[in-house]
Design a protein around this motif. Structure first.
Motif, PDB file in Angstrom:
ATOM      1  N   ARG A 128       1.085  -0.883  -0.086  1.00  0.00           N
ATOM      2  CA  ARG A 128       0.357   0.199   0.213  1.00  0.00           C
ATOM      3  C   ARG A 128       1.015   1.203  -0.165  1.00  0.00           C
ATOM      4  O   ARG A 128       2.011   1.479   0.674  1.00  0.00           O
ATOM      5  CB  ARG A 128      -0.802   0.225   1.141  1.00  0.00           C
ATOM      6  CG  ARG A 128      -2.121  -1.652   1.218  1.00  0.00           C
ATOM      7  CD  ARG A 128      -2.970  -0.741  -0.398  1.00  0.00           C
ATOM      8  NE  ARG A 128      -3.904  -1.847  -0.040  1.00  0.00           N
ATOM      9  CZ  ARG A 128      -5.057  -2.404  -1.321  1.00  0.00           C
ATOM     10  NH1 ARG A 128      -4.665  -1.582  -1.923  1.00  0.00           N
ATOM     11  NH2 ARG A 128      -5.621  -3.212  -0.971  1.00  0.00           N
ATOM     12  N   TYR A 129       0.340   2.077  -0.223  1.00  0.00           N
ATOM     13  CA  TYR A 129       0.917   3.832  -0.534  1.00  0.00           C
ATOM     14  C   TYR A 129       1.356   4.076   0.862  1.00  0.00           C
ATOM     15  O   TYR A 129       2.847   4.344   1.013  1.00  0.00           O
ATOM     16  CB  TYR A 129      -0.044   4.293  -0.948  1.00  0.00           C
ATOM     17  CG  TYR A 129      -0.674   5.201  -0.543  1.00  0.00           C
ATOM     18  CD1 TYR A 129      -0.787   6.021   0.872  1.00  0.00           C
ATOM     19  CD2 TYR A 129      -2.215   4.785  -0.154  1.00  0.00           C
ATOM     20  CE1 TYR A 129      -1.882   6.714   1.784  1.00  0.00           C
ATOM     21  CE2 TYR A 129      -2.871   4.806   1.134  1.00  0.00           C
ATOM     22  CZ  TYR A 129      -3.302   5.638   1.555  1.00  0.00           C
ATOM     23  OH  TYR A 129      -3.626   6.764   2.957  1.00  0.00           O
ATOM     24  N   TYR A 130       0.947   3.916   1.494  1.00  0.00           N
ATOM     25  CA  TYR A 130       1.252   4.157   3.337  1.00  0.00           C
ATOM     26  C   TYR A 130       2.588   3.675   3.927  1.00  0.00           C
ATOM     27  O   TYR A 130       2.897   3.837   4.802  1.00  0.00           O
ATOM     28  CB  TYR A 130      -0.281   3.840   4.290  1.00  0.00           C
ATOM     29  CG  TYR A 130      -0.866   3.178   4.467  1.00  0.00           C
ATOM     30  CD1 TYR A 130      -0.082   1.836   4.918  1.00  0.00           C
ATOM     31  CD2 TYR A 130      -1.732   2.385   4.175  1.00  0.00           C
ATOM     32  CE1 TYR A 130      -0.009   0.309   5.377  1.00  0.00           C
ATOM     33  CE2 TYR A 130      -2.626   1.225   3.509  1.00  0.00           C
ATOM     34  CZ  TYR A 130      -1.462  -0.024   4.407  1.00  0.00           C
ATOM     35  OH  TYR A 130      -1.946  -0.986   4.851  1.00  0.00           O
ATOM     36  N   TRP A 131       2.981   2.579   3.435  1.00  0.00           N
ATOM     37  CA  TRP A 131       3.859   1.004   4.259  1.00  0.00           C
ATOM     38  C   TRP A 131       5.442   2.617   3.599  1.00  0.00           C
ATOM     39  O   TRP A 131       5.768   2.992   3.083  1.00  0.00           O
ATOM     40  CB  TRP A 131       4.242   0.627   2.638  1.00  0.00           C
ATOM     41  CG  TRP A 131       4.808  -0.389   3.219  1.00  0.00           C
ATOM     42  CD1 TRP A 131       6.407  -0.710   2.864  1.00  0.00           C
ATOM     43  CD2 TRP A 131       4.826  -2.398   4.331  1.00  0.00           C
ATOM     44  NE1 TRP A 131       6.867  -1.744   4.012  1.00  0.00           N
ATOM     45  CE2 TRP A 131       6.538  -2.415   5.382  1.00  0.00           C
ATOM     46  CE3 TRP A 131       3.656  -2.138   5.836  1.00  0.00           C
ATOM     47  CZ2 TRP A 131       6.586  -3.272   5.880  1.00  0.00           C
ATOM     48  CZ3 TRP A 131       3.189  -2.826   6.398  1.00  0.00           C
ATOM     49  CH2 TRP A 131       5.217  -3.496   6.348  1.00  0.00           C
ATOM     50  N   ASP A 132       5.922   2.510   4.855  1.00  0.00           N
ATOM     51  CA  ASP A 132       7.280   3.443   4.660  1.00  0.00           C
ATOM     52  C   ASP A 132       8.127   1.803   4.498  1.00  0.00           C
ATOM     53  O   ASP A 132       8.668   1.388   5.490  1.00  0.00           O
ATOM     54  CB  ASP A 132       6.884   3.465   6.598  1.00  0.00           C
ATOM     55  CG  ASP A 132       8.761   4.573   6.374  1.00  0.00           C
ATOM     56  OD1 ASP A 132       9.825   3.949   6.227  1.00  0.00           O
ATOM     57  OD2 ASP A 132       8.260   5.690   7.171  1.00  0.00           O
ATOM     58  N   TRP A 189      -1.888   3.673  13.739  1.00  0.00           N
ATOM     59  CA  TRP A 189      -2.788   3.392  12.411  1.00  0.00           C
ATOM     60  C   TRP A 189      -3.706   3.997  12.331  1.00  0.00           C
ATOM     61  O   TRP A 189      -3.991   4.219  10.941  1.00  0.00           O
ATOM     62  CB  TRP A 189      -2.912   1.746  12.703  1.00  0.00           C
ATOM     63  CG  TRP A 189      -3.685   1.179  12.246  1.00  0.00           C
ATOM     64  CD1 TRP A 189      -4.468   0.554  12.772  1.00  0.00           C
ATOM     65  CD2 TRP A 189      -3.053   0.685  10.621  1.00  0.00           C
ATOM     66  NE1 TRP A 189      -5.269   0.210  11.494  1.00  0.00           N
ATOM     67  CE2 TRP A 189      -4.286  -0.202  10.666  1.00  0.00           C
ATOM     68  CE3 TRP A 189      -2.187   0.710  10.324  1.00  0.00           C
ATOM     69  CZ2 TRP A 189      -4.060  -0.341   8.900  1.00  0.00           C
ATOM     70  CZ3 TRP A 189      -1.866   0.143   8.854  1.00  0.00           C
ATOM     71  CH2 TRP A 189      -3.144  -0.595   8.598  1.00  0.00           C
ATOM     72  N   ILE A 209      -2.518   7.063   9.363  1.00  0.00           N
ATOM     73  CA  ILE A 209      -3.235   6.480   8.763  1.00  0.00           C
ATOM     74  C   ILE A 209      -4.734   6.409   8.261  1.00  0.00           C
ATOM     75  O   ILE A 209      -4.798   6.329   6.804  1.00  0.00           O
ATOM     76  CB  ILE A 209      -2.294   5.203   8.319  1.00  0.00           C
ATOM     77  CG1 ILE A 209      -0.489   5.461   8.757  1.00  0.00           C
ATOM     78  CG2 ILE A 209      -2.212   4.735   6.943  1.00  0.00           C
ATOM     79  CD1 ILE A 209       0.052   3.955   9.268  1.00  0.00           C
ATOM     80  N   ASN A 219      -5.997  11.284  10.109  1.00  0.00           N
ATOM     81  CA  ASN A 219      -4.930  11.792   9.557  1.00  0.00           C
ATOM     82  C   ASN A 219      -5.628  12.431   8.518  1.00  0.00           C
ATOM     83  O   ASN A 219      -6.685  12.708   7.825  1.00  0.00           O
ATOM     84  CB  ASN A 219      -3.969  11.893   8.662  1.00  0.00           C
ATOM     85  CG  ASN A 219      -3.083  11.199  10.067  1.00  0.00           C
ATOM     86  OD1 ASN A 219      -2.971  11.549  10.933  1.00  0.00           O
ATOM     87  ND2 ASN A 219      -1.468  10.575   9.210  1.00  0.00           N
ATOM     88  N   SER A 266      -5.539  10.773   5.129  1.00  0.00           N
ATOM     89  CA  SER A 266      -5.525   9.630   4.854  1.00  0.00           C
ATOM     90  C   SER A 266      -6.076   8.442   4.008  1.00  0.00           C
ATOM     91  O   SER A 266      -6.541   9.261   3.262  1.00  0.00           O
ATOM     92  CB  SER A 266      -6.579   9.010   6.981  1.00  0.00           C
ATOM     93  OG  SER A 266      -8.177  10.042   5.550  1.00  0.00           O
ATOM     94  N   TYR A 267      -6.158   7.382   4.929  1.00  0.00           N
ATOM     95  CA  TYR A 267      -7.132   6.435   3.686  1.00  0.00           C
ATOM     96  C   TYR A 267      -8.496   6.503   3.090  1.00  0.00           C
ATOM     97  O   TYR A 267      -8.597   6.496   1.842  1.00  0.00           O
ATOM     98  CB  TYR A 267      -6.901   5.304   4.743  1.00  0.00           C
ATOM     99  CG  TYR A 267      -6.573   4.343   3.464  1.00  0.00           C
ATOM    100  CD1 TYR A 267      -7.075   4.273   1.595  1.00  0.00           C
ATOM    101  CD2 TYR A 267      -5.371   2.753   3.245  1.00  0.00           C
ATOM    102  CE1 TYR A 267      -7.012   3.006   0.568  1.00  0.00           C
ATOM    103  CE2 TYR A 267      -6.323   1.543   3.247  1.00  0.00           C
ATOM    104  CZ  TYR A 267      -6.344   1.312   1.187  1.00  0.00           C
ATOM    105  OH  TYR A 267      -6.724   1.454   0.560  1.00  0.00           O
TER     106      TYR A 267
END
Length: 327
Positions: free
Chosen positions: A256-260, A291, A294, A298, A301-302
């Protein structure tokens, strides 16, 4: 759409609920947590934000159906704040697929699940059942029995949810569908890997007459635009449908786009074990502030991405993550 009084009640109940974010940054889930209530509160929070942006936005948790009663038991009292925050419940494997795909679910499991599903149904929510079944006679049985129970169902021939059936939708129609209560059928298609481009995917979906379609926000890491979602809302026969976005909230997905990228070497404290059945998926302490930021808290956010893309609702997966922590 829930009225203003119910919305106010939800805000009050969440503000007063147990297991709020006071200790949500801890990496230790052991203690006095009520893991079911944590998940209820999570879903209620998502609902509040979404419905503040669009009062008609659908909130649909999949599985974890025990959350509909206050104690998670078949004879428990309805969890009214949770039931008021959602518009439907998704349930996999109700009649077929519980132990193996294309195999009938044990009768006791079906009876158990239906006892909770009917609590939600009786509160006014729609029930969306996905059975994993592939032979014609069993597909027919799935549709017939679910319809007899008052449920809307989809017979998925592949658990990967990557194909559109070659047969017309059950109860096909040309109605303009704007709410889940109007839907007579749905398509669950969250794995678009067999489509080379977004337009090829859009064309394939637009060639169908499903009343509701559940898809992912992304195809090859590229989000669908508002114009593309608008295209998807038209049936081939001239009717209209609702388009719902899949979002996993009980696991983090490394694609996913949020993965660091740093998480590949050192997982954050709120990230738990790898799901052995789904590579790249990790259990999370879903009550954790980071979490939840995310997912919905935020500003970008998703959930915000889904709402801004023009989806009609969100299909929340891994609701049953509470089982991992309870066990």
């Amino acid at each position: 759409m829930k009225n203003a009084a119910v919305a106010f009640a939800l805000l009050f109940l969440v503000a007063c609920s147990s297991n709020d974010d006071n200790d949500s940054n801890t990496s230790d889930p052991v203690g006095d947590r009520d893991f079911k209530q944590d998940m209820r509160d999570f879903v209620i929070g998502i609902s509040q934000k979404a419905k503040a942006a669009d009062a008609d936005f659908f909130i649909i948790p999949q599985n974890g159906i025990e959350l509909v009663t206050t104690n998670g038991e078949e004879d428990g009292t309805p969890a009214t704040a949770y039931l008021s925050a959602i518009d439907a419940n998704g349930q996999e494997d109700l009649l077929f697929g519980y132990d193996n795909d294309n195999q009938a679910t044990p009768a006791d499991a079906t009876t158990y699940l239906k006892s909770f599903l009917n609590v939600s149904k009786n509160s006014g929510n729609t029930i969306l059942v996905t059975d994993y079944v592939s032979t014609p006679a069993k597909i027919a049985a799935s549709y017939q029995q679910n319809e007899a129970s008052g449920y809307v169902s989809y017979a998925a021939t592949e658990r990967a949810l990557n194909v559109i059936p070659g047969t017309p939708p059950h109860n096909e129609n040309n109605v303009v569908v704007t709410s889940l209560s109007q839907a007579k059928n749905f398509l669950y298609l969250i794995n678009p890997d067999s489509y080379a481009t977004k337009q090829a995917f859009i064309n394939a979906v637009c060639a169908t007459n499903y009343d509701a379609v559940i898809i992912d926000l992304f195809l090859e890491n590229e989000a669908f635009t508002t114009a593309e979602i608008a295209q998807l809302k038209s049936k081939a026969n001239g009717g209209k449908r609702v388009v719902i976005c899949y979002m996993s909230i009980g696991e983090a997905e490394d694609y996913r786009y949020y993965w660091d990228a740093s998480w590949n070497n050192a997982k954050p404290g709120w990230m738990e074990a790898l799901n052995p059945d789904w590579p790249g998926n990790y259990k999370v302490q879903y009550w954790n502030t980071e979490w939840q930021g995310i997912i919905y808290k935020n500003n970008n956010s998703y959930l915000d991405k889904i709402i801004n893309a023009g989806f009609d609702g969100v299909y929340l997966d891994i609701i049953d993550a509470f089982e991992y922590f309870e066990n």
